[in-house]
Write a protein that holds these residues in place. Structure first.
Motif, PDB file in Angstrom:
ATOM      1  N   HIS A 282      31.775  28.022  38.476  1.00  0.00           N
ATOM      2  CA  HIS A 282      31.170  29.333  38.714  1.00  0.00           C
ATOM      3  C   HIS A 282      31.541  29.904  40.085  1.00  0.00           C
ATOM      4  O   HIS A 282      31.014  30.940  40.479  1.00  0.00           O
ATOM      5  N   ALA A 283      32.453  29.254  40.782  1.00  0.00           N
ATOM      6  CA  ALA A 283      32.847  29.724  42.119  1.00  0.00           C
ATOM      7  C   ALA A 283      33.508  31.091  42.069  1.00  0.00           C
ATOM      8  O   ALA A 283      33.426  31.876  43.016  1.00  0.00           O
ATOM      9  N   TRP A 284      34.175  31.415  40.978  1.00  0.00           N
ATOM     10  CA  TRP A 284      34.926  32.669  40.860  1.00  0.00           C
ATOM     11  C   TRP A 284      34.053  33.901  41.088  1.00  0.00           C
ATOM     12  O   TRP A 284      34.558  34.939  41.514  1.00  0.00           O
ATOM     13  N   ARG A 285      32.757  33.791  40.820  1.00  0.00           N
ATOM     14  CA  ARG A 285      31.887  34.953  41.037  1.00  0.00           C
ATOM     15  C   ARG A 285      31.851  35.316  42.524  1.00  0.00           C
ATOM     16  O   ARG A 285      31.827  36.495  42.881  1.00  0.00           O
ATOM     17  N   TYR A 286      31.845  34.296  43.381  1.00  0.00           N
ATOM     18  CA  TYR A 286      31.869  34.577  44.825  1.00  0.00           C
ATOM     19  C   TYR A 286      33.203  35.201  45.222  1.00  0.00           C
ATOM     20  O   TYR A 286      33.242  36.133  46.029  1.00  0.00           O
ATOM     21  N   ARG A 287      34.292  34.711  44.668  1.00  0.00           N
ATOM     22  CA  ARG A 287      35.614  35.310  44.930  1.00  0.00           C
ATOM     23  C   ARG A 287      35.602  36.801  44.602  1.00  0.00           C
ATOM     24  O   ARG A 287      36.043  37.631  45.398  1.00  0.00           O
ATOM     25  N   ASP A 288      35.083  37.151  43.429  1.00  0.00           N
ATOM     26  CA  ASP A 288      35.047  38.559  43.025  1.00  0.00           C
ATOM     27  C   ASP A 288      34.111  39.373  43.909  1.00  0.00           C
ATOM     28  O   ASP A 288      34.376  40.551  44.188  1.00  0.00           O
ATOM     29  N   TYR A 289      33.011  38.747  44.348  1.00  0.00           N
ATOM     30  CA  TYR A 289      32.088  39.428  45.273  1.00  0.00           C
ATOM     31  C   TYR A 289      32.820  39.811  46.565  1.00  0.00           C
ATOM     32  O   TYR A 289      32.669  40.933  47.073  1.00  0.00           O
ATOM     33  N   VAL A 290      33.614  38.893  47.093  1.00  0.00           N
ATOM     34  CA  VAL A 290      34.324  39.137  48.354  1.00  0.00           C
ATOM     35  C   VAL A 290      35.337  40.264  48.186  1.00  0.00           C
ATOM     36  O   VAL A 290      35.426  41.180  49.020  1.00  0.00           O
TER      37      VAL A 290
END
Length: 842
Positions: A282-290
């Protein structure tokens, strides 16, 4: 510059320049005797100096400077090895050496690999016995070291805590007067005036402006990570400069490019790394947030606040609530010791990693260096550290792995609000499967309870359990390792089996605690607790104890974004400057402490830091001001007379040539071949894996061996610790376990082998060949179009001759002329993609 300094600089350049003809190590300078003549050391020590220069310095440069020097911008473990004072001062573990006492010198222990926790160089074979003997002799003879401070004398302060606070970076920025310059026809804005003043002080001239197409390519790569198209290059003129910059800033590519810079800083990864390399699906959500935050130009102070305490902020609606929860993924992203058995040690280590990450990322200063002792260089005490440890121990970190044979520590996830059109990559389960998993879970719980009751009864009856120990242990592990995956599956669905939207992140712990102060950082030696607080370092109103009912993360965020905080704005301005000029105004990008370098242009740094705040902490406004300066416009042409005065280009007499980052090289290839998919990749490859273990990915035949195969921007490639896609690994991708403000930039044989032999590169060359063939008929037209696509220019006369000779070579015997022509065109296109011109920005 006086004569002594000039000779010293000449000696330094002579000694530290690598001599590849002699095995890649620096060769000792004949000027050693000059050091003695000039009074740096008495002649009696000439042999010791010679030993250092021929036996010690070359090894330090080759094996140590990469992680422990001002030039690299790194001081891992708080240790630098590029000057005498830094070595004697040491790092987090104390002095690196004790002159005359080799057995008490940590440096020698580290290179001997006698202590597993101190092995240097890390993850490499031990240095040879001959080198170890040389170091032992050097230390025994007094560790003579002629090197002066790599920082110069500027910014150094005394050793008491109050005088440490007078270090330049710990004092508030002061608005400087805009200086007067002799030359009045060069500066376009205040940045240029500050730069020109320093150049004039050293009798240097700035370089001429770069030609328009070179400037456009520079802007396009720096702002979006993509090359301009031939059509864009043909339409560009200096009259359209501001319009072009604004267009690039407004493009989605800006968030992709600058979001990736930030992901380097916050050690973004999609797996844990270390001994248990479990995936973070679920790390990708933080990537997209950034990426979204940079595209929206979210004010930088708000950006930091959301990452530290987004869960504690007010939200206007469910979409905003989800965004704020995802932002806290920053705190959950770090590598963890999942194999740790002791929960107290695990909690202490997680908090330590979070302290280190936030302080290095936001403040370019590791507060974690005070875990075992007061900070060796900066005004940070152990009490400051453990006050912060309580803040993070009062925070529940949710990272989403479960207990199994690889991991002794499981972590929950945060459930997000359900939103229309929301991507949920984790699969739903049939309701019967959910009921079955719950029944298995209950059965395992019952078995565990029965086992405990049996063991307790036997203990009370005095039964010797030693003979049954192995069987009991096997049964306990069976229950533990079987139950973990069940817990993991059940957390991703509701009672009906519907997949839930989830993210990594941090929330308030139910119980707020103050951390014990552990002597020497060892949990076995607690000595009272330290109340949670924001470190009282700078005398700000935002410092001090936090409310007892809170963790203190929101108060910590208010301190970091306090307008009076001397570090936050300076650090971000320096990061931005470094990405645009190839080096920061402060060379040690991630170290603004007393072991870091002094700024080359302190007044300019303060000017920009204050402007950054005045402009609402807008990153786009800051970038815009810098790229519209005359300084940024300069050509990259090398000039002998300027180099002699300023070999490191610290005064910015030209724009340095820079090798493109790994992602930019890959994206540029996809762009010129016409294959690049500019849409965001939904989710992540890692989110689609069925195994928790990153190590199992190699057995999945559906995934390319190089972990690539996507046509999306490279920011969407999987970033698993210790298992990166080939193109990222080979071209100096940031180590995803570390805060990295500046990547290494190497030019090594494995890169060439990849460019020559990679299936990915060959496929891009074939696509480029087809693209140019579809646009042109004659060989000359195809060559010209290929050059325009790759370099935004036509081939020069020398290149034309080489290309003509290549295409006109006699055909191999029996070769089909049409197929051979097609192959040669692909070979030609691959040569362009593999060329230095393609991967180096002027």
């Amino acid at each position: 510059m006086d004569g002594k300094k000039m000779i010293t600089r000449k000696i330094r350049l002579d000694v530290e320049k690598k001599n590849h003809k002699e095995g890649g190590l620096p060769s000792p300078s004949k000027a050693l005797v000059l050091l003695a003549i000039l009074g740096f050391y008495p002649m009696a020590h000439a042999s010791d100096i010679a030993h250092f220069e021929s036996k010690i310095r070359p090894v330090l440069i080759e094996s140590c400077y990469e992680c422990h020097s001002v030039e690299s911008g790194k001081a891992k473990g708080g240790l630098r090895l590029d000057d005498r004072d830094a070595v004697l001062r040491g790092g987090d573990s104390g002095p690196a050496l004790v002159p005359g006492k080799p057995e008490e010198s940590l440096l020698l222990a580290a290179i001997r690999h006698s202590d597993p926790d101190l092995e240097m160089p890390p993850r490499k074979d031990r240095l040879s016995d001959a080198i170890l003997k040389d170091f032992e002799e050097w230390i025994t003879s007094g560790a003579v070291d002629p090197r002066e401070s790599a920082n110069g004398k500027g910014g150094r302060t005394g050793d008491d805590f109050e005088s440490r606070k007078q270090h330049w970076s710990f004092r508030p920025p002061v608005a400087p007067a805009i200086p007067a310059t002799k030359r009045s026809d060069w500066s376009l804005n205040d940045i240029d005036t500050f730069i020109l003043t320093k150049l004039e002080e050293s009798a240097l001239e700035p370089s001429p402006d770069a030609d328009p197409v070179t400037l456009l390519r520079r802007l396009s790569f720096d702002l979006t990570g993509l090359p301009p198209t031939p059509e864009e290059a043909a339409a560009f003129s200096m009259v359209k400069l501001e319009e072009t910059v604004d267009s690039l800033l407004a493009s989605d590519g800006f968030g992709v490019r600058w979001g990736r810079h930030w992901l380097d800083v916050v050690r973004y990864a999609e797996s844990n790394g270390k001994e248990a390399n479990l995936t973070y699906p679920h790390a990708w959500r933080y990537r997209d947030y950034v990426i979204d935050a940079f595209n929206r130009d979210l004010p930088y102070d708000r950006f930091l606040t959301e990452q530290l305490a987004g869960d504690l902020l007010q939200a206007a609606d469910d979409a905003e609530r989800a965004r704020l929860l995802i932002a806290t993924g920053f705190l959950a992203m770090g590598a963890k010791g999942l194999t740790e058995f002791n929960p107290v040690q695990f909690a202490a280590d997680v908090a330590d990693e979070q302290i280190d990450a936030f302080s290095r990322a936001f403040l370019a200063n590791s507060l974690a260096c005070a875990r075992c002792h007061d900070h060796k260089a900066d005004p940070v005490t152990m009490d400051d550290y453990y006050a912060l440890a309580g803040v993070f121990k009062s925070t529940e970190t949710r990272y989403g792995t479960w207990v199994d044979s690889e991991s002794n520590n499981g972590g929950k996830l945060i459930r997000l609000p359900e939103l229309p059109g929301q991507l949920i990559p984790n699969p739903s389960l049939p309701k019967k499967e959910v009921e079955k998993l719950k029944a298995q879970f209950a059965e395992l719980d019952a078995q565990e309870k029965a086992g405990r009751e049996f063991a307790e009864k036997a203990r009370k009856e005095g039964v010797d359990m030693q003979k049954d120990f192995n069987e009991l242990l096997r049964e306990a592990l069976r229950i533990l390792w079987t139950r973990g995956p069940i817990v993991g599956k059940l957390e991703t669905v509701d009672d009906n089996g519907n997949a839930l939207p989830l993210c990594m992140g941090a929330i308030e712990a139910e119980k707020k605690i103050d951390s014990p102060r552990y002597e020497r950082g060892e949990i076995a030696h607690p000595s009272g607790s330290v109340p949670r607080a924001v470190p009282a370092i700078f005398g700000l109103a935002s410092e001090g104890p936090v409310p007892p009912e809170t963790s203190g993360r929101l108060e910590l965020a208010k301190w970091i974004t306090d307008p009076g905080h001397p570090l936050t704005a300076r650090v971000m301005v320096n990061r931005v400057w470094s990405h645009l000029f190839g080096a920061g105004l402060v060379e040690t990008i991630d170290d603004f402490g007393r072991t870091g370098a002094a700024p080359s242009h302190p007044e300019l740094l303060d000017h920009l830091a204050l402007r950054f705040q005045e402009e609402g902490w807008s990153v786009k406004a800051l970038v815009r001001e810098i790229v519209l300066s005359r300084a940024y416009r300069q050509a990259s042409t090398w000039r002998e007379e300027a180099f002699q005065k300023d070999p490191d280009n610290r005064l910015l007499w030209r724009l340095p040539k820079r090798r493109l980052d790994a992602e930019v090289i890959r994206d540029a290839m996809l762009s010129v071949s016409g294959e690049l998919d500019l849409s965001p990749r939904p989710g992540s490859l890692v989110a689609e894996l069925t195994s928790q273990s990153a190590g199992m990915i190699g057995f999945n035949k559906a995934i390319p061996e190089d972990l690539d195969g996507s046509m999306h921007r490279s920011v969407y490639l999987p970033v698993m610790r210790d298992q990166l896609p080939d193109v990222l690994r080979l071209f100096d991708f940031a180590e995803p376990s570390l805060v990295t403000g500046k990547r290494d930039s190497t030019n090594v044989p494995p890169q060439s082998l990849y460019l020559m032999n990679s299936d990915f590169i060959r496929a891009r060359a074939a696509a480029l060949a087809k693209r140019v063939s579809d646009k042109a008929g004659s060989s000359g037209e195809r060559v010209n179009i290929a050059y325009q696509r790759c370099f935004n220019r036509a081939p020069n006369e020398s290149e034309k001759k080489l290309v003509d000779a290549f295409f006109n070579e006699p055909l191999p015997e029996g070769a089909d002329p049409e197929k051979e022509a097609e192959k040669r065109l692909v070979d030609f296109c691959q040569a362009l993609l593999a060329s230095a011109d393609f991967r180096i920005s002027d």
